[in-house]
Design an enzyme around this catalytic site. Structure first.
Site, short mmCIF file in Angstrom:
data_model
loop_
_atom_site.label_atom_id
_atom_site.label_comp_id
_atom_site.label_asym_id
_atom_site.label_seq_id
_atom_site.Cartn_x
_atom_site.Cartn_y
_atom_site.Cartn_z
CB CYS A 104 -0.87 -0.04 1.25
SG CYS A 104 -1.92 1.42 1.44
CB CYS A 111 -4.39 13.76 1.74
SG CYS A 111 -5.72 13.69 0.51
CB CYS A 115 -11.75 12.22 4.33
SG CYS A 115 -11.78 12.22 2.53
N GLY A 158 -2.49 10.35 0.65
CA GLY A 158 -2.68 11.21 -0.51
C GLY A 158 -3.75 10.74 -1.47
CG LEU A 214 -20.20 6.67 -2.81
CD1 LEU A 214 -19.99 7.87 -3.70
CD2 LEU A 214 -21.11 5.66 -3.52
CG ASN A 289 -9.21 1.26 10.98
OD1 ASN A 289 -9.45 0.24 11.62
ND2 ASN A 289 -8.89 1.23 9.69
N1 SAH Z 1 -7.18 9.25 -1.23
C1 SAH Z 1 -7.58 7.99 -1.74
C2 SAH Z 1 -6.62 6.87 -1.40
C3 SAH Z 1 -6.08 6.84 0.00
S1 SAH Z 1 -7.25 6.57 1.27
C4 SAH Z 1 -8.98 7.66 -1.30
O1 SAH Z 1 -9.52 8.34 -0.44
O2 SAH Z 1 -9.55 6.73 -1.87
C5 SAH Z 1 -7.53 4.83 1.10
C6 SAH Z 1 -8.82 4.32 1.73
O3 SAH Z 1 -8.76 4.38 3.16
C7 SAH Z 1 -10.02 5.14 1.32
O4 SAH Z 1 -11.08 4.33 0.91
C8 SAH Z 1 -10.34 5.84 2.59
O5 SAH Z 1 -11.66 6.24 2.62
C9 SAH Z 1 -10.00 4.82 3.64
N2 SAH Z 1 -9.93 5.39 4.98
C10 SAH Z 1 -9.50 6.62 5.31
N3 SAH Z 1 -9.59 6.81 6.65
C11 SAH Z 1 -10.10 5.68 7.16
C12 SAH Z 1 -10.43 5.25 8.48
N4 SAH Z 1 -10.23 6.04 9.54
N5 SAH Z 1 -10.93 4.01 8.65
C13 SAH Z 1 -11.10 3.20 7.58
N6 SAH Z 1 -10.81 3.54 6.33
C14 SAH Z 1 -10.32 4.77 6.10
FE1 SF4 Z 2 -7.12 12.08 1.34
FE2 SF4 Z 2 -8.10 9.62 0.86
FE3 SF4 Z 2 -7.57 10.44 3.37
FE4 SF4 Z 2 -9.63 11.49 2.05
S1 SF4 Z 2 -9.37 9.34 2.67
S2 SF4 Z 2 -8.11 12.62 3.26
S3 SF4 Z 2 -8.82 11.58 -0.02
S4 SF4 Z 2 -6.09 10.12 1.76
#
Ligand code: SAH
Ligand code: SF4
Length: 343
Positions: A104, A111, A115, A158, A214, A289
């Site tokens: 990974c 980033c 989110c 990212g 999504l 998580n």
């Molecule tokens: N930026 C891209 C790729 C990196 S994040 C994206 O958002 O798709 C990779 C995955 O981890 C994404 O599906 C994201 O939503 C998930 N993710 C981020 N924070 C998380 C959390 N706290 N618990 C579970 N999955 C998480």
């Molecule tokens: Fe960036 Fe993906 Fe994390 Fe959202 S989930 S902040 S797009 S790394």
């Protein structure tokens, strides 16, 4: 000085021939770097001393500097903390499955999407990674562990489609038979959903797998989880996915991080099934998580019910098995350890 890991195959061949070496020398160099993990020209003993000296004047082959490594006691998942040449740090993860190893990897320092449930997003944005830095994560992990990586997911720190050109070039390098030699269908890009980039990806002629993060079935809910949704709505993103599917014929994975009391209602599952109805998708449910106050996983019962509703509506669905959560290597748990420079 050029970073050799920034170069495509054709670029390397032309660099090498411009220096007066035969074409096949490029293959020999690549064999040392990608196969044997040798990043020092002095050790490339099938090249003459003069050639080695010449190459040394022109190229560096920077593997990443390991600052720290943590191994999960539960499943062996290994997280690497790397220092980049400018002092910034990134993380990559190696995940062990029976018979295959998945890496990974990160595409940015931090980033910009932010989110609310993601540790990477919360730690800010510094810069895009270079092609060489993306590729080097794979080489550096393989060298550290003495093992070959078979699958790559762009799911680390990212947003890959906000570092589009470098991400694409790194994929071509990792996929090239004489370079990373990783099958294209074994490479997955995960995106939060940048419509024009998804359409552009469809025209790349690159058969990578695509996953869309999504996380909510309505703009009202998604706006609160993924701030970028205010710019690109769910409708625009799913339209882009539709175009992508018409062009590639490929099924897309939908990632849905489930957060108790936020997006895990029965009505959310029903609405999700509805908006995905006309797409070829596979839903991956990911219990969050917890990375911040107020975020917790749904109950087991709720999780199973959410899954069942999707299945009953004809949407293929699985619950993602979590790896490496004890070492903060699971989804969304990668963060900046220290920010040194923001150049
Ligand atoms: N930026 C891209 C790729 C990196 S994040 C994206 O958002 O798709 C990779 C995955 O981890 C994404 O599906 C994201 O939503 C998930 N993710 C981020 N924070 C998380 C959390 N706290 N618990 C579970 N999955 C998480
Ligand atoms: Fe960036 Fe993906 Fe994390 Fe959202 S989930 S902040 S797009 S790394």
């Amino acid at each position: 000085m050029k970073n050799l890991l920034d170069l495509s195959y054709d670029e390397l061949v032309s660099e090498v021939t411009n220096l007066g070496l035969e074409r096949y020398r490029a293959d020999q160099i690549l064999d040392w770097v990608f196969d044997k993990k040798v990043n020092n020209f002095d050790e490339m003993t099938n090249l003459s001393k003069q050639h080695r000296a010449l190459l040394k004047e022109h190229f560096t082959i920077p593997f990443l500097k390991l600052l720290g490594k943590r191994v999960s006691k539960i499943d062996g998942t290994t997280k690497f903390l790397w220092e980049l040449e400018d002092g910034n740090t990134i993380e990559s993860v190696m995940i062990f499955h029976p018979g295959r190893i998945t890496a990974c990897i990160s595409t940015q320092v931090g980033c910009p999407v932010k989110c609310v449930f993601c540790a990477t997003g919360m730690s800010g944005f510094v810069r895009n990674l270079t092609v060489g830095e993306i590729v080097s994560q794979i080489l550096s992990m393989e060298k550290e562990e003495g093992k070959k990586i078979g699958n790559v997911v762009y799911m680390g720190m990212g947003e890959p489609l906000l570092n589009y050109e470098n991400t694409m070039k790194s994929i071509r390098i990792l996929n090239h038979r004489k370079m990373g030699n990783i099958g294209i269908r074994r490479i997955t890009i995960s995106t939060v959903g940048i419509p024009e980039k998804i359409v552009q990806l469809a025209d790349e002629g690159l058969d990578v797998k695509l996953a869309l993060s999504l996380h909510a079935p309505t703009n009202f809910k998604r706006d609160q989880l993924v701030p970028l949704n205010r710019k690109y709505s769910i409708e625009e993103i799913l339209n882009a996915i539709k175009v992508y599917q018409m062009k590639t014929g490929r099924r897309v994975t939908i990632e849905y991080v489930l957060i108790r009391g936020v997006n895990d209602e029965i009505s959310d599952a029903k609405k999700l099934a509805e908006i995905l109805r006309n797409l070829k998708v596979f839903v991956n449910l990911i219990p969050v998580n917890p990375t911040a106050e107020g975020l917790s996983k749904p109950s087991r019962q709720r999780l199973m019910m959410f899954k069942r509703i999707l299945l009953e509506n004809g949407i293929e669905t699985e619950i993602r098995r979590e790896k490496g959560s004890d070492i903060e290597a699971a989804c969304g748990q990668l963060r900046l350890k220290r920010k040194v420079s923001s150049s």
